[in-house]
Design a protein around this motif. Sequence first.
Motif, PDB file in Angstrom:
ATOM      1  N   TYR A  41      95.406  25.047   3.296  1.00  0.00           N
ATOM      2  CA  TYR A  41      94.215  25.339   4.105  1.00  0.00           C
ATOM      3  C   TYR A  41      94.589  26.523   4.975  1.00  0.00           C
ATOM      4  O   TYR A  41      95.538  26.433   5.769  1.00  0.00           O
ATOM      5  CB  TYR A  41      93.844  24.148   4.990  1.00  0.00           C
ATOM      6  N   PHE A  42      93.906  27.632   4.805  1.00  0.00           N
ATOM      7  CA  PHE A  42      94.302  28.868   5.479  1.00  0.00           C
ATOM      8  C   PHE A  42      93.239  29.339   6.465  1.00  0.00           C
ATOM      9  O   PHE A  42      92.040  29.244   6.190  1.00  0.00           O
ATOM     10  CB  PHE A  42      94.521  29.970   4.429  1.00  0.00           C
ATOM     11  N   GLY A  43      93.681  29.866   7.607  1.00  0.00           N
ATOM     12  CA  GLY A  43      92.751  30.530   8.518  1.00  0.00           C
ATOM     13  C   GLY A  43      92.716  29.900   9.893  1.00  0.00           C
ATOM     14  O   GLY A  43      93.294  28.833  10.134  1.00  0.00           O
TER      15      GLY A  43
ATOM     16  N   ILE B 243      98.768  23.315   6.384  1.00  0.00           N
ATOM     17  CA  ILE B 243      97.769  24.021   7.179  1.00  0.00           C
ATOM     18  C   ILE B 243      98.397  25.313   7.688  1.00  0.00           C
ATOM     19  O   ILE B 243      99.459  25.291   8.328  1.00  0.00           O
ATOM     20  CB  ILE B 243      97.269  23.105   8.320  1.00  0.00           C
ATOM     21  N   LEU B 244      97.766  26.436   7.333  1.00  0.00           N
ATOM     22  CA  LEU B 244      98.296  27.759   7.675  1.00  0.00           C
ATOM     23  C   LEU B 244      97.325  28.446   8.625  1.00  0.00           C
ATOM     24  O   LEU B 244      96.326  29.009   8.187  1.00  0.00           O
ATOM     25  CB  LEU B 244      98.428  28.604   6.406  1.00  0.00           C
TER      26      LEU B 244
ATOM     27  N   CYS C 111     102.264  19.435   6.139  1.00  0.00           N
ATOM     28  CA  CYS C 111     102.822  20.442   7.060  1.00  0.00           C
ATOM     29  C   CYS C 111     101.765  21.184   7.851  1.00  0.00           C
ATOM     30  O   CYS C 111     100.677  21.461   7.344  1.00  0.00           O
ATOM     31  CB  CYS C 111     103.571  21.535   6.290  1.00  0.00           C
ATOM     32  N   ILE C 112     102.166  21.537   9.055  1.00  0.00           N
ATOM     33  CA  ILE C 112     101.396  22.490   9.854  1.00  0.00           C
ATOM     34  C   ILE C 112     102.396  23.574  10.232  1.00  0.00           C
ATOM     35  O   ILE C 112     103.355  23.329  10.972  1.00  0.00           O
ATOM     36  CB  ILE C 112     100.788  21.795  11.090  1.00  0.00           C
ATOM     37  N   LEU C 113     102.217  24.756   9.675  1.00  0.00           N
ATOM     38  CA  LEU C 113     103.222  25.813   9.815  1.00  0.00           C
ATOM     39  C   LEU C 113     103.034  26.584  11.121  1.00  0.00           C
ATOM     40  O   LEU C 113     101.919  27.005  11.441  1.00  0.00           O
ATOM     41  CB  LEU C 113     103.117  26.775   8.626  1.00  0.00           C
TER      42      LEU C 113
ATOM     43  N   LEU D 122      92.816  23.811  10.961  1.00  0.00           N
ATOM     44  CA  LEU D 122      93.219  22.479  11.446  1.00  0.00           C
ATOM     45  C   LEU D 122      92.120  21.436  11.231  1.00  0.00           C
ATOM     46  O   LEU D 122      92.398  20.238  11.146  1.00  0.00           O
ATOM     47  CB  LEU D 122      93.633  22.520  12.928  1.00  0.00           C
ATOM     48  N   LYS D 123      90.900  21.899  11.102  1.00  0.00           N
ATOM     49  CA  LYS D 123      89.821  20.907  10.954  1.00  0.00           C
ATOM     50  C   LYS D 123      89.948  20.110   9.641  1.00  0.00           C
ATOM     51  O   LYS D 123      89.345  19.057   9.498  1.00  0.00           O
ATOM     52  CB  LYS D 123      88.453  21.569  11.097  1.00  0.00           C
ATOM     53  N   TYR D 124      90.745  20.615   8.711  1.00  0.00           N
ATOM     54  CA  TYR D 124      90.932  19.891   7.437  1.00  0.00           C
ATOM     55  C   TYR D 124      92.002  18.801   7.525  1.00  0.00           C
ATOM     56  O   TYR D 124      92.175  18.035   6.601  1.00  0.00           O
ATOM     57  CB  TYR D 124      91.256  20.873   6.312  1.00  0.00           C
ATOM     58  N   LEU D 125      92.712  18.757   8.650  1.00  0.00           N
ATOM     59  CA  LEU D 125      93.768  17.743   8.782  1.00  0.00           C
ATOM     60  C   LEU D 125      93.185  16.334   8.678  1.00  0.00           C
ATOM     61  O   LEU D 125      93.743  15.462   8.008  1.00  0.00           O
ATOM     62  CB  LEU D 125      94.503  17.924  10.125  1.00  0.00           C
ATOM     63  N   LYS D 126      92.051  16.118   9.323  1.00  0.00           N
ATOM     64  CA  LYS D 126      91.432  14.792   9.353  1.00  0.00           C
ATOM     65  C   LYS D 126      91.161  14.311   7.926  1.00  0.00           C
ATOM     66  O   LYS D 126      91.492  13.188   7.554  1.00  0.00           O
ATOM     67  CB  LYS D 126      90.124  14.877  10.149  1.00  0.00           C
ATOM     68  N   ARG D 127      90.588  15.185   7.121  1.00  0.00           N
ATOM     69  CA  ARG D 127      90.260  14.848   5.737  1.00  0.00           C
ATOM     70  C   ARG D 127      91.528  14.461   4.963  1.00  0.00           C
ATOM     71  O   ARG D 127      91.544  13.507   4.200  1.00  0.00           O
ATOM     72  CB  ARG D 127      89.603  16.065   5.090  1.00  0.00           C
TER      73      ARG D 127
END
Length: 390
Positions: A14-16, A180-181, A140-142, A20-25
Amino acid sequence: MLGNFKYHNPTKLYFGEDSLKYLKRELDSYGKKILLTYGGGSIKTNGIYESVVSVLKECNKEIIELSGVPANPTVEKLYEGAALARENNVDLILAVGGGSVIDYAKGVSVSAFCEEDPWTKYYLNQGNPDKGLRIVPVGCILTMVGTGSEMNGGSVITNHEQKLKIGKVFGSEVMPKFTILNPLYTFSVPQRQMVAGIFDIMSHLMEQYFSNEDDNTTDYIAEGLMRSLISSSLKAVEDNHNYEARSNIMWCATWALNTLLKMGKSGDWEVHMIGQAMGAVTDATHGMTLASVSLPYYKHIMNDGLHKFVRFAKAVWEVNGAGKSDVEIANEGLNKLEEWMKTIGVCLHSSELGVTEENIDDIVKGTFLLNGGYRTLTAEEVKQILRESM
Ligand code: NZQ
Ligand code: ZN
């Protein structure tokens, strides 16, 4: 393209700035217990910790914290994390940090339920997880760009007692399930660390580029990535809040070492072997160890892979070859590389990283000699290159 291969990369990206909003999913796919692992605390000062924890709470997750992962994670920390993951029977390891934290999370994922000593099994003996072993999934959250760990199976662990720093490349079952990038998360990385990461990316590209003789699509992809990296790095060192530049660098890093560029290639990786051995003894920043040995190494092997160094000079550095010999063109390419390294400000002398006449033999001893590049070094040559790097 030579060879026979399967290409499969299971990491979802997930880029941009909104990623972070995609973490929940993603969290919805895992159980309640999340092992949240991170480094020395930068995520607490830049606000990333708070943002991530609020999503975890919103999802009603139970958080088990594993903080203090050092840059260049150690075997002792690996044992600590494996025990914590096992005792708590965690459902997901969420790594928030740079390559060190992500490498560490992968190490913990295969060590938590492993009956044998993970250092010996995976790193020293380069073994794979046993069939049926429970491998804890990693997300991961980079926050720091360079290693490509966010989309590969690599995990590098340091054993200071044994003076060894060893990377293990695990298979797709260990690669992060998602990453998450968010380029904004990298804005707080100190400039020296940022340029170390930039050189790490360049090194990953060069390690894979300087091997083989055939006309290979992969080399053209690498040239494009190198050109993009050079262009963006020059903008980023002028203004490290330049979103366009930082986001390009982030994307370059991921593609430089996410398994794509090794397809149909043997790869060199000797610079990394020397850099890692140096890291085991000095604990120096990974990208800087690579920077300090790259020029002496490439000058040393240039004549063995001359055609590729000529191509590198022309395709990456736009050297005009008219009226020049191959050796002159190749040298001009390496001079341009050096000029760029000086401009972005990486370390060109290993003595500044702690290499001395006293510890040089330990570094030589810890350097694995590989045969995928244009020349297989002897231990004596490694010593010579290290001396030149000082
Ligand atoms: O510990 P924290 O507080 O997180 O601080 C870190 C650390 O001090 C800091 N940092 C990270 N994100 C930040 C930040 N500071 C401020 N703001 C942020 N947003 O940066 C420092 C370095 O972090 P680290 O994770 O150690 O850097 P890097 O990403 O370069 O990772 C280096 C490790 O990765 C291994 C290296 O050997 C080394 O151990 N590698 C892994 C590879 C792989 N998995 O494929 C390949 C590479 O070649 C490399 O060997
Ligand atoms: Zn590297």
